[in-house]
Scaffold this motif. Structure first.
Motif: not given
Length: 97
Positions: A55-65, A10-12, A18-23
């Motif tokens: 962050x809602x799946x089985x892992x973390x995904x970072x996408x290009x803004x 869901x693109x929105x 920053x939410x991925x900082x800890x991992x």
């Protein structure tokens, strides 16, 4: 844009990188929010803190803004960690002060 066949998001429904900082810090041993990279899809350069984090799946995904391409995937199990940063041309990590 940037979504591959068989992939849904869901693109929105994202947080900033920053939410991925800890991992990312637990994996690389340093604050990765100030690290920068370049999207292999559109060439946009950004700080990892500026990416869109899912962050809602089985892992973390970072996408290009800029183009929404997948930049980085990180999945952990009790015994292994998988990292795919194939959507980035490079990652530049600042040296500690």
């Amino acid at each position: 844009m940037g979504t591959k066949r068989g992939e849904f998001h869901d693109p929105g429904d994202f947080l900033d990188g920053n939410a991925a900082a800890g991992d990312l810090e637990s994996l690389f041993g340093t604050d990765m929010t100030m690290a920068s990279g370049r999207c292999r899809g559109c060439g946009e350069q950004m700080m990892l803190a500026q990416t869109h984090a899912y962050l809602g799946g089985p892992g973390m995904v970072l996408r290009c803004p800029g183009c929404d391409s997948v930049l980085l995937r990180l999945v952990r199990s009790p015994t292994q960690t998988w990292l795919d940063a194939g959507g980035l041309d490079y990652v530049k990590i600042p040296a500690p002060a």
